[in-house]
Design a protein around this motif. Sequence first.
Motif, PDB file in Angstrom:
ATOM      1  N   TRP A  80      66.751  35.188  62.714  1.00 54.60           N
ATOM      2  CA  TRP A  80      66.195  34.331  61.666  1.00 54.60           C
ATOM      3  C   TRP A  80      64.669  34.383  61.683  1.00 54.60           C
ATOM      4  O   TRP A  80      64.032  34.367  60.631  1.00 54.60           O
ATOM      5  N   LYS A  81      64.082  34.420  62.889  1.00 55.20           N
ATOM      6  CA  LYS A  81      62.621  34.512  62.978  1.00 55.20           C
ATOM      7  C   LYS A  81      62.115  35.810  62.372  1.00 55.20           C
ATOM      8  O   LYS A  81      61.052  35.843  61.747  1.00 55.20           O
ATOM      9  N   ASN A  82      62.853  36.886  62.573  1.00 57.07           N
ATOM     10  CA  ASN A  82      62.450  38.203  62.075  1.00 57.07           C
ATOM     11  C   ASN A  82      63.286  38.594  60.861  1.00 57.07           C
ATOM     12  O   ASN A  82      63.678  39.745  60.713  1.00 57.07           O
ATOM     13  N   ARG A  83      63.525  37.651  59.983  1.00 57.90           N
ATOM     14  CA  ARG A  83      64.400  37.923  58.843  1.00 57.90           C
ATOM     15  C   ARG A  83      63.794  38.892  57.839  1.00 57.90           C
ATOM     16  O   ARG A  83      64.512  39.520  57.086  1.00 57.90           O
ATOM     17  N   GLN A  84      62.458  39.037  57.841  1.00 53.22           N
ATOM     18  CA  GLN A  84      61.865  40.003  56.926  1.00 53.22           C
ATOM     19  C   GLN A  84      62.183  41.438  57.354  1.00 53.22           C
ATOM     20  O   GLN A  84      62.153  42.346  56.534  1.00 53.22           O
ATOM     21  N   ASP A  85      62.545  41.636  58.626  1.00 54.01           N
ATOM     22  CA  ASP A  85      62.937  42.958  59.113  1.00 54.01           C
ATOM     23  C   ASP A  85      64.433  43.220  58.939  1.00 54.01           C
ATOM     24  O   ASP A  85      64.913  44.301  59.277  1.00 54.01           O
ATOM     25  N   LEU A  86      65.139  42.243  58.430  1.00 57.16           N
ATOM     26  CA  LEU A  86      66.588  42.349  58.282  1.00 57.16           C
ATOM     27  C   LEU A  86      66.941  43.345  57.185  1.00 57.16           C
ATOM     28  O   LEU A  86      66.341  43.337  56.110  1.00 57.16           O
ATOM     29  N   LYS A  87      67.913  44.194  57.465  1.00 57.89           N
ATOM     30  CA  LYS A  87      68.347  45.182  56.481  1.00 57.89           C
ATOM     31  C   LYS A  87      69.347  44.537  55.521  1.00 57.89           C
ATOM     32  O   LYS A  87      70.013  43.568  55.861  1.00 57.89           O
ATOM     33  N   VAL A  88      69.449  45.087  54.344  1.00 54.71           N
ATOM     34  CA  VAL A  88      70.393  44.590  53.337  1.00 54.71           C
ATOM     35  C   VAL A  88      71.818  44.731  53.850  1.00 54.71           C
ATOM     36  O   VAL A  88      72.667  43.869  53.628  1.00 54.71           O
ATOM     37  N   GLU A  89      72.070  45.800  54.595  1.00 60.15           N
ATOM     38  CA  GLU A  89      73.409  46.029  55.138  1.00 60.15           C
ATOM     39  C   GLU A  89      73.816  44.897  56.083  1.00 60.15           C
ATOM     40  O   GLU A  89      74.932  44.384  56.013  1.00 60.15           O
ATOM     41  N   ASP A  90      72.891  44.489  56.959  1.00 59.64           N
ATOM     42  CA  ASP A  90      73.187  43.406  57.896  1.00 59.64           C
ATOM     43  C   ASP A  90      73.404  42.084  57.163  1.00 59.64           C
ATOM     44  O   ASP A  90      74.297  41.309  57.514  1.00 59.64           O
ATOM     45  N   ALA A  91      72.592  41.825  56.156  1.00 65.92           N
ATOM     46  CA  ALA A  91      72.762  40.599  55.371  1.00 65.92           C
ATOM     47  C   ALA A  91      74.093  40.616  54.630  1.00 65.92           C
ATOM     48  O   ALA A  91      74.783  39.585  54.540  1.00 65.92           O
ATOM     49  N   GLY A  92      74.499  41.770  54.128  1.00 69.20           N
ATOM     50  CA  GLY A  92      75.787  41.883  53.444  1.00 69.20           C
ATOM     51  C   GLY A  92      76.949  41.643  54.380  1.00 69.20           C
ATOM     52  O   GLY A  92      77.923  40.966  54.022  1.00 69.20           O
ATOM     53  N   ILE A  93      76.860  42.175  55.582  1.00 69.58           N
ATOM     54  CA  ILE A  93      77.917  41.957  56.573  1.00 69.58           C
ATOM     55  C   ILE A  93      78.003  40.479  56.925  1.00 69.58           C
ATOM     56  O   ILE A  93      79.096  39.910  57.024  1.00 69.58           O
ATOM     57  N   ALA A  94      76.862  39.825  57.102  1.00 67.56           N
ATOM     58  CA  ALA A  94      76.853  38.399  57.412  1.00 67.56           C
ATOM     59  C   ALA A  94      77.448  37.589  56.258  1.00 67.56           C
ATOM     60  O   ALA A  94      78.210  36.642  56.478  1.00 67.56           O
ATOM     61  N   ALA A  95      77.123  37.964  55.036  1.00 67.88           N
ATOM     62  CA  ALA A  95      77.670  37.253  53.868  1.00 67.88           C
ATOM     63  C   ALA A  95      79.177  37.443  53.779  1.00 67.88           C
ATOM     64  O   ALA A  95      79.915  36.486  53.496  1.00 67.88           O
TER      65      ALA A  95
END
Length: 122
Positions: A80-95
């Motif tokens: 969460w602290k480094n959420r700007q480095d988060l990839k779209v793929e990781d966010a999609g998996i989390a969703a």
Amino acid sequence: MASKLQQLQSKACQASKLVAQHGSAYYKQLLEQNKQYIQEPPTVEKCNLLAKQLFYTRLASIPARREAFLKEVDYVKNLWKNRQDLKVEDAGIAALFGLECFAWFCAGEIVGRGFTFTGYYV
């Protein structure tokens, strides 16, 4: 409606006959395959002892499980602290994971209501 009830009774009767014919053999086969897990003598006292052992073993494992949980929480905080480095793929998996959790929650609610969508039986 009467024909559906007749079919249901017929199916239940067939299932009952099948269990009566093959249930004993299945029971014996199941015990034979899993005899290494059977405690001798199979008494109520032995079952109570095993239940206590399981309870206290689980109780003793709480600190290790707590540490593992805290590591997971720290990992999520770091993400969460480094959420700007988060990839779209990781966010999609989390969703998708969150959506799956919500779907299982809804399924549990429907089952808990007696397989109705509108409300609980009284």
